[in-house]
Design a protein around this motif. Structure first.
Motif, PDB file in Angstrom:
ATOM      1  N   LYS A  11       0.841  -1.209   0.000  1.00 59.48           N
ATOM      2  CA  LYS A  11       0.000   0.000   0.000  1.00 59.48           C
ATOM      3  C   LYS A  11       0.870   1.251   0.000  1.00 59.48           C
ATOM      4  O   LYS A  11       1.772   1.392   0.827  1.00 59.48           O
ATOM      5  N   PHE A  16      -3.052   5.008   3.458  1.00 65.92           N
ATOM      6  CA  PHE A  16      -3.064   4.866   4.922  1.00 65.92           C
ATOM      7  C   PHE A  16      -4.233   5.682   5.483  1.00 65.92           C
ATOM      8  O   PHE A  16      -4.577   6.741   4.947  1.00 65.92           O
ATOM      9  N   SER A  86      -1.748   2.021   8.901  1.00 64.06           N
ATOM     10  CA  SER A  86      -2.225   0.931   8.066  1.00 64.06           C
ATOM     11  C   SER A  86      -1.862  -0.382   8.741  1.00 64.06           C
ATOM     12  O   SER A  86      -1.333  -0.389   9.852  1.00 64.06           O
ATOM     13  N   ASP A  92      -7.266   0.835   5.212  1.00 61.64           N
ATOM     14  CA  ASP A  92      -6.791   1.626   4.077  1.00 61.64           C
ATOM     15  C   ASP A  92      -7.249   3.062   4.287  1.00 61.64           C
ATOM     16  O   ASP A  92      -7.674   3.429   5.385  1.00 61.64           O
TER      17      ASP A  92
END
Length: 433
Positions: A11, A16, A86, A92
Motif C-alpha cells: 500500500k 493509509f 495501516s 486503508d
C-alpha cells in the motif's frame, strides 16, 4: 509535509488511514480515536491485544501485534498534523481496521499518545536504512531515537522557537560614580549571584541576587568567613550600610520574591500550562528589570560572589565557604549576531555573542539566563539588555548554540523565522568566523 512515495505491505502512503492530531502537537487523543472508530465495525470492547515488538525504519514505526491466535503488523507514519496508519491485514485510506484501532488504543495508557518521538521528517533518505541525523537503538520493550551528536539542535516543523516579533530594550541604570566603592568594616555585607541549571526540574529558580554578611580578614582584603544570607532588613541589624547598599538590598529582596520557577501540577490541562508559562514569563521579565537596576550598584561593592545552588532549597542559613566563588560584573552590553551556513542537505544557524566587538567563547556553563560570560573568564559576567536576547541565548545554549534545518522544509517552516531574526540582529550568510 508531503508524504514520500513509498509502498508498505503493498500500500502506498496515500492509502493509509489519516487521524488528526491535537492542534499544535503530535498528540492523538483516545476520544478522537473512539469517535472515528465508532463509524467502523472494530468492536465495542477491546480484545486482549499484545504488542510483541516495535521497530523504526526510514521514518516508519512498525508494531508487531498478536490478537488471539493471529499476528499482524501495524504501520504508523507521523506527519506534521496527522497520523497515518495501516496494517498488514486490513485498514486503508477509507477504513480503520480492528488491528490498527486496538494497537493505537493500547498505546494510549493515559487517554492519549504523544507521537513526537517518532516524528522525524526528511531525516531518512529513501532506500537508506540509517539516518544521517538520528540514531535508532532497539532496546527490550521498545526503541530509542536520539539526535546524532552533530545534530543536537536539529529543528523539526512544529518545534517551539523563541518569539522574534518585538525586541524591547530594558533601560539600564547608569553608573554615576565609577570610583565610589562601598566602605568595608570587620563585619560587612556582600552580594551573591545565585544561579543553577534551569533544565533540571529540581533547580526551581531563576538567577537572582542575595546579600550575605561576612567577616573580613585583619586588613579587610578578603573574606575570612561567611556569617549568613540576608533575607530581610532585620538580618543586617547592627551593620552600617551605605544608601546604595540599602537600595541594593531592597532590589535583592524583590528578586527573591519572584525567583522561584512555577511548575504545572496539572500538566495535562492546556489552560493550566498556559497560565503557568505566562506567570513564569512575567517573573523573568521583572527579574531582568531588577538586574538592570542592581547592576550599577553591584559595580560599587567590594565583594560579590557566585553560588551554584543546585536549587532554591540550598539558599538558606550560612553560605559554605567552598561554594562561594569571587565574581565581577561588567556594564558592557553583549551583542547577539548569527551566522547562516549552507551545509549541503541542511542549513545551520549559529548564535554568536560579542562584547565591545570581541567574540565570547560560549558553553552551556557560561549562560545564566539573563547573564553570560566567556568560558575562559567565568568570573566576569555581562547582563543582556532585552527579553528577546535572553530567550534566544537560553534556547541556543541548550543545542550547543547551533540549529540545523533540513532543506526539505527550510523554506516553509524556518526561512520566515530567519527573516524575523534579521529585523533585529545581524545575520551573516555562508561565512565562518
Amino acid at each position: 509535509m508531503k508524504a514520500k512515495s513509498i509502498t508498505i505491505s503493498g500500500k502506498p502512503l496515500s492509502q493509509f488511514y489519516k487521524l488528526p492530531f491535537e492542534k499544535g502537537s503530535r498528540v492523538l487523543r483516545l476520544a478522537v480515536l473512539e469517535e472515528i472508530a465508532s463509524a467502523f465495525s472494530v468492536g465495542e470492547k477491546p480484545a486482549p491485544l499484545v504488542i510483541q515488538s516495535l521497530s523504526f525504519d526510514q521514518g516508519l514505526l512498525t508494531v508487531h501485534v498478536k490478537l488471539g491466535g493471529e499476528e499482524a503488523r501495524v504501520y504508523i507514519v507521523v506527519e506534521y498534523d496527522n497520523l497515518l496508519v495501516s496494517c498488514s491485514v486490513d485498514t486503508d485510506e477509507s477504513y480503520l481496521g480492528r488491528y490498527a484501532y486496538l494497537t493505537l488504543r493500547a498505546m494510549m495508557r493515559s487517554g492519549y499518545c504523544d507521537f513526537q518521538e517518532y516524528y522525524w521528517p526528511e531525516c531518512f533518505a529513501l532506500g537508506n536504512r540509517r539516518s544521517g541525523y538520528v540514531d535508532v537503538v532497539k532496546k527490550p520493550g521498545g526503541i530509542t531515537i536520539t539526535f546524532k551528536k552533530k545534530f543536537s539542535g536539529l529543528f523539526r516543523p512544529g518545534d517551539n522557537l523563541p518569539d522574534v516579533t518585538e525586541r524591547a530594550v530594558v533601560p539600564r541604570e547608569r553608573l554615576v560614580d565609577k570610583q565610589a566603592m562601598a566602605r568595608l568594616a570587620p563585619v560587612s555585607i556582600g552580594y551573591c549571584f545565585a544561579n543553577t541549571d534551569l533544565q533540571n526540574f529540581h533547580s526551581n529558580h531563576y538567577p537572582f541576587l542575595i546579600p550575605y554578611v561576612f567577616a573580613a580578614t585583619a586588613y579587610l582584603k578578603t573574606v575570612k568567613s561567611f556569617k549568613r544570607f540576608v533575607f530581610n532588613p532585620h538580618d543586617v541589624d547592627g551593620i552600617s550600610l551605605s544608601p546604595q547598599q540599602e537600595e541594593l538590598n531592597s532590589i535583592c529582596f524583590a528578586m527573591k520574591e519572584i525567583a522561584a520557577i512555577r511548575f504545572n501540577a496539572n500538566a495535562h490541562l492546556p489552560e493550566k500550562v498556559a497560565e503557568t508559562h505566562k506567570l513564569n514569563d512575567a517573573n523573568q521579565l521583572a527579574l531582568l528589570k531588577l538586574w538592570n537596576k542592581a547592576l550599577p550598584l553591584l559595580m560599587q561593592q567590594r565583594f560579590t560572589h557566585y553560588f551554584y545552588t543546585y536549587g532554591l532549597r540550598n539558599v538558606t542559613g550560612k553560605p559554605v565557604m567552598r561554594d562561594m566563588k569571587l565574581v565581577e560584573f561588567s556594564m558592557e552590553v553583549p551583542v547577539l549576531s548569527f551566522v547562516l551556513r549552507d551545509e549541503g542537505d541542511y542549513y545551520e544557524l549559529e548564535l554568536k555573542i560579542r562584547v565591545k566587538g570581541k567574540l565570547l567563547k560560549l558553553s552551556s556553563d557560561s549562560i545564566a539566563l539573563f547573564l553570560v560570560c566567556d568560558r575562559v573568564k567565568p568570573y566576569l559576567w555581562y547582563l543582556l539588555e532585552a527579553e528577546m536576547d535572553y530567550k534566544l541565548v537560553w534556547f541556543f545554549s541548550r543545542v550547543n548554540f547551533k540549529v540545523q534545518v533540513i532543506k526539505g522544509y527550510y523554506k516553509d517552516f524556518f526561512e520566515g523565522y530567519v527573516e524575523g531574526i534579521e529585523r533585529w540582529y545581524e545575520v551573516k550568510r555562508g561565512l565562518y568566523h
